[in-house]
Design an enzyme around this catalytic site. Structure first.
Site, PDB file in Angstrom:
ATOM      1  CD  GLU A 189      -2.807  -1.285   2.421  1.00  0.00           C
ATOM      2  OE1 GLU A 189      -2.700  -0.416   3.300  1.00  0.00           O
ATOM      3  OE2 GLU A 189      -3.646  -2.200   2.474  1.00  0.00           O
ATOM      4  CG  ASN A 234      -0.511  -7.013  -1.454  1.00  0.00           C
ATOM      5  OD1 ASN A 234      -1.080  -7.594  -2.378  1.00  0.00           O
ATOM      6  ND2 ASN A 234      -0.976  -7.003  -0.203  1.00  0.00           N
ATOM      7  CG  HIS A 274      -9.742  -6.444   0.879  1.00  0.00           C
ATOM      8  ND1 HIS A 274      -9.890  -7.629   1.579  1.00  0.00           N
ATOM      9  CD2 HIS A 274      -8.464  -6.047   1.080  1.00  0.00           C
ATOM     10  CE1 HIS A 274      -8.749  -7.924   2.187  1.00  0.00           C
ATOM     11  NE2 HIS A 274      -7.861  -6.983   1.884  1.00  0.00           N
ATOM     12  CD  GLU A 306      -4.368  -8.198   1.797  1.00  0.00           C
ATOM     13  OE1 GLU A 306      -5.279  -7.539   2.333  1.00  0.00           O
ATOM     14  OE2 GLU A 306      -3.172  -7.878   1.861  1.00  0.00           O
ATOM     15  CG  ASP A 308     -12.349  -9.965   1.997  1.00  0.00           C
ATOM     16  OD1 ASP A 308     -12.268  -8.995   1.204  1.00  0.00           O
ATOM     17  OD2 ASP A 308     -11.975  -9.897   3.182  1.00  0.00           O
TER      18      ASP A 308
END
Ligand code: XIL
Length: 397
Positions: A189, A234, A274, A306, A308
């Site tokens: 990030e 990432n 996400h 990651e 979801d």
């Protein structure tokens, strides 16, 4: 009358979209395509059917890990150390489904660094040992991030010692696990165009202390400390056809280009992914595929790190909600797995029993969140089927 007609158009479109969302078919890419004027059947889209109309049928009983492996893709999930100690039913299920794990928190600074002078590898070691025992690949997450910094960081890290602190951390952690880590999220990030800093960098403590060079430094030190691990950059908000995500994709691409042109040892981009069940209509498969091709053309692989699907604002009805979440998984994965540079998919947790979203994006109605492939009883949901289908339909890499 022509004026009022054109004035009405956006409102009608909005209402129509709201109705669709309320009916639980907001993620219907075909319908959104009509509303938003996009092509209804972009390439890589498994189906343009509404979540309600989809069968989500899956053949056979192979695990997600096995289905992904059949296509040359690694599937895994995030897991926390506390679960390893406390929940044997969960870990047994985890080992069945996954070929890879990532410690959800145990390799972050707050877990590893009780003080400036010390390291505590206890939790991280337990997770890595569990992986070794069960033949799972391990992803390291994460060596450099603006979050999860310990309380002492702000006081004790200065412009004078920042470089040495960074090098020491990356070196010590990457060396300790060298040879046991499939891939490291070296920097997490670092880009945030909204913050209007040099090269769209986030105005993070690391940026403030060291400027943009900290990213390159972290990669070089990590490569030296663990020459066999793949090294990733990432980040999040790279998924949708919105101005914000498009600006971020471009900024990340520029970072990757710069790193590659300077010979920095970087091997892949991590898409956190996400997703939000409410926003699925904002996925534009063609645009995503173009972006991924540009990343691949730099000689980089792509991981979904990651994944979801938030259900915070979806209908309370569990069947409707599960269908929208499943459709979001299927649409996203079928779009991006069309790109052969995508070689790993990790969900941020495996079962709704443990999801960071119950704390970070809880529902207003107090109902438990359902963002992951298995429910809180460890039973597969439609989201599991959706992921299985996307793997089954993915081209081999
Ligand atoms: C989250 C964990 O899931 C939580 O348990 C923790 O409290 C905060 O961090 N992006 C990342 C992950 O890179 O490390 C974050 O994990 C979720 C967002």
């Amino acid at each position: 009358m022509t004026d009022s007609k054109s004035d009405n158009r956006p409102t009608r479109a909005l209402l129509r979209r709201r109705e669709l969302l309320w009916l639980g078919i907001g993620a219907l890419s075909g319908a959104s395509a009509v509303v938003l004027g996009r092509s209804p059947q972009p390439s890589g889209q498994a189906t343009a059917q509404s979540p309600e109309a989809r069968s989500f049928e899956v053949s056979g009983d192979r695990s997600l890990g096995a289905r992904a492996a059949a296509k040359g893709i690694l599937y895994g999930a995030a897991i926390d150390r506390s679960i390893l100690a406390d929940d044997t039913a969960f870990t047994a299920r985890f080992v069945q489904e996954c070929r890879m794990l990532v410690p959800e928190n145990s390799m972050k600074w707050r877990s590893l660094r009780p003080s400036l002078d010390t390291f505590d590898f206890n939790a991280a070691d337990q997770v890595v040992d569990f992986a070794t025992q069960h033949n799972l690949e391990v992803r390291g997450h994460t060596l450099v991030w603006h979050q999860s910094l310990p309380g002492w960081f702000a006081e004790e890290v200065t412009r004078q010692n920042a470089e040495q602190v960074l090098v020491n951390h990356v070196q010590t952690v990457a060396r300790r696990y060298a040879g046991r880590i499939h891939s490291w999220d070296v920097v997490n990030e670092a880009i945030q165009p909204k913050e209007k800093q040099t090269d769209d960098f986030r105005n993070s403590p690391w940026f403030k202390l060291l400027g943009i060079d900290y990213v390159e430094l972290a990669f070089r030190v990590a490569a030296e400390a663990d020459p066999n691990a793949m090294l990733l950059y990432n980040d999040y908000s790279l998924d949708y056809d919105t101005d914000e995500d498009e600006t971020k994709r471009n900024a990340v691409l520029r970072l990757l280009e710069r790193l590659k042109s300077r010979g920095v040892p970087i091997h892949a981009l991590g898409l956190q992914a996400h997703l939000d069940g409410q926003d699925s209509h904002q996925l534009n498969p063609v645009q995503m595929q173009r972006f991924l091709r540009e990343v691949a053309d730099l000689g980089l692989k792509v991981f979904v790190t990651e994944l979801d699907v938030k259900d915070q604002t979806l209908p309370a009805n569990v069947d409707q909600r599960d269908r929208i979440v499943a459709a979001a998984y299927e649409d996203y994965l079928s779009a991006i797995l069309a790109e052969p540079a995508v070689i790993a998919v990790l969900t941020w947790g495996l079962s709704d029993r443990y999801s960071w979203l119950s704390e970070f994006k809880p529902r207003e109605d107090g109902m438990p969140v359902r963002p992951l492939p298995l429910d809180d009883e460890l039973q597969p949901k439609l989201a599991w089927n959706a992921i299985a289908r996307a793997f089954d339909q993915a081209p081999r890499r």
